[in-house]
Design an enzyme around this catalytic site. Sequence first.
Site, PDB file in Angstrom:
ATOM      1  N   CYS A  83       0.721  -1.210  -0.144  1.00 30.08           N
ATOM      2  CA  CYS A  83       0.125  -0.036   0.326  1.00 30.08           C
ATOM      3  C   CYS A  83       0.718   1.395  -0.039  1.00 30.08           C
ATOM      4  CB  CYS A  83      -0.989   0.011   1.104  1.00 30.08           C
ATOM      5  SG  CYS A  83      -0.150  -0.204   2.894  1.00 30.08           S
ATOM      6  N   HIS A 158      -2.494   0.855   7.132  1.00 28.43           N
ATOM      7  CA  HIS A 158      -2.867   0.907   5.538  1.00 28.43           C
ATOM      8  C   HIS A 158      -2.498   2.410   5.018  1.00 28.43           C
ATOM      9  CE1 HIS A 158      -4.509   0.003   1.835  1.00 28.43           C
ATOM     10  NE2 HIS A 158      -5.540   0.697   1.833  1.00 28.43           N
TER      11      HIS A 158
END
Length: 222
Positions: A83, A158
């Site tokens: 990510c 994330h």
Amino acid sequence: MWRPLENTPEVLEPYLQKIGVQDASVFDLFSLEEIPEYIPRPVHALLFVFPSSGTKTIYKGSRILPKDSDKVLWYPQTIPNACGTIGLLHAVSNGELRRKVNENDFIKSLIRTAEGSSIEERAKLIEDSKELEALHAAFAGPPLEVEGSEEDVETDLHFICFVKGKSKDDNHFYELDGRQEGPVQHSEIESDLLNAEVLSVIKNYIQSIDSPFFSLVAITTP
């Protein structure tokens, strides 16, 4: 499985410079209440890290666009722990940073290929890019491990990117997260990304997730 990146200037600034944005600078944002004067303007993108296990709701007044919307270049994330690199790709593929990537860099070629590809082809483009994998590995942290296991594990943290669209005439800001159903279009803003409207969206996510593990950086160029 890739190793995760840290959301810090020490990692992201040289990474951005390596992928062709030679004059990029990255700054930590420690508070959402006051916009720091020490950060050079304009700010072209914000990278926000939060716990992915939390419930993230769509901000009031925003809307999810099709994955292949022509307003932004959006990449799906199919590789665990990728990510951070996906967030950087979103940053340099949209807004003003897309116009600052070195023409001779492989990332510029990747962006051009992605723009003419389907969403599935974009995912495969990233999965098959040995250059991108090597770059990510060069800036990634140590493997995450679970006690008693020799297997790498997926991080709970994330990255998502806040950036303007591809067109100079588009004043909306967008939330780009490769794990979601597509890009999220937010309101129009008159200034750069270090803006009360953008910070309000980020505050909303922080308040909705019961965790202290958040970080936010701003990407600027002269």
